[in-house]
Design an enzyme around this catalytic site. Structure first.
Site, short mmCIF file in Angstrom:
data_model
loop_
_atom_site.label_atom_id
_atom_site.label_comp_id
_atom_site.label_asym_id
_atom_site.label_seq_id
_atom_site.Cartn_x
_atom_site.Cartn_y
_atom_site.Cartn_z
CE LYS A 195 -2.14 1.80 3.72
NZ LYS A 195 -1.96 3.28 3.70
CG ASP A 238 -5.26 4.26 1.29
OD1 ASP A 238 -6.42 4.48 0.91
OD2 ASP A 238 -4.94 4.20 2.50
CG LEU A 239 -3.35 8.71 -3.63
CD1 LEU A 239 -3.07 9.47 -4.92
CD2 LEU A 239 -2.26 8.99 -2.61
CE LYS A 240 -7.99 6.39 3.86
NZ LYS A 240 -6.55 6.09 3.71
CG ASP A 257 -11.49 17.74 -5.72
OD1 ASP A 257 -12.33 18.60 -6.08
OD2 ASP A 257 -10.33 18.04 -5.39
CB ILE A 258 -15.57 18.56 -8.51
CG1 ILE A 258 -14.27 18.82 -9.28
CG2 ILE A 258 -15.82 19.68 -7.50
CD1 ILE A 258 -14.32 20.06 -10.15
NE ARG A 298 1.50 2.62 12.90
CZ ARG A 298 0.83 3.73 13.23
NH1 ARG A 298 1.41 4.67 13.95
NH2 ARG A 298 -0.42 3.89 12.84
#
Length: 232
Positions: free
Chosen positions: A31, A58-60, A63-64, A210
């Site tokens: 990831k 994984d930038l989530k 936005d429009i 972790r």
């Protein structure tokens, strides 16, 4: 069989790639999240792909619709295997992302999985304004919407998986906040679960950070988690 994803939550590529190198041979994904991607950009994704790993970006995205569609197209060009969005972006945003993936595939490019975050696992009941204690209900509603809009899956707490699977058959669930049964600090995650518990309730992907990356021998930690998953 559920799949394991190691979260490379580093700032620089040197540390991330050193951990990835130590995990070669383990049947797991990598990831790449905001911290690493913001500092290193697409180059780190390419290096992980060259090492033979499947990559979750994984930038989530939230936005429009036009902006998210552009971000998804760029992610497709990197050859990532899974992209995350925020389900709270709504129907038009999700449709734009789904269309971007479909168009890329029609042009001969890859077709990564699209998963949307329902409610972040760092959030506890009462912390999301307007929803009180009912985070599970919100997660299930967002999952149902996401499935109707064409998503492959959702990112959710393990505590929501059973309800989501019951309501949305065929929708995949990716579960962060996984901590091995042998004992690990919960860090900033609130709604956590062991690998065995997550597999038993139907999670399709488990994300572990972790407990793998900070272990003295990351490959040994990863194999122990894979073993726990298999025995479940």
């Amino acid at each position: 069989m559920a799949q394991l994803i190691a979260a490379l939550d580093y700032t620089n590529a040197e540390d991330a790639l050193a951990t990835a190198e130590s995990l070669r041979g383990c049947p797991i994904w990598m990831k790449v999240g905001l911290e690493l991607f913001t500092h290193e950009g697409p180059a780190v994704v390419k290096k992980l792909k060259d090492m033979g790993f499947k990559v979750m970006l994984d930038l989530k995205m939230f936005d429009i619709p036009n902006t998210v569609a552009g971000g998804v197209r760029s992610a497709c060009l990197m050859g990532v295997d899974l992209i995350t969005l925020h389900a709270l972006g709504g129907e038009r945003m999700i449709h734009a992302a789904v269309d971007a993936v479909r168009q890329n595939a029609e042009e001969g490019g890859p077709k990564p999985l699209l998963f949307a975050v329902t409610v972040l696992t760092s959030m506890a009941p009462g912390e999301l304004p307007g929803y009180g204690e009912n985070l599970s209900g919100l997660a299930a509603d967002l999952a149902a919407g996401g499935q109707a809009w064409g998503l492959d899956g959702v990112v959710c707490s393990g505590h929501e998986v059973e309800a989501i699977k019951s309501r949305c058959p065929g929708l995949m669930c990716l579960t962060p906040g996984i901590r091995p049964a042998s004992g690990s600090a919960s860090d900033d995650q609130r709604r956590i679960m062991t690998p065995a518990q997550a597999v038993r309730i139907g999670s399709d992907f488990l994300v572990v950070g972790r407990p793998i990356t900070k272990a003295p021998v990351p490959a040994d930690a990863a194999r122990a988690i894979l073993d726990e998953m298999e025995k479940a």
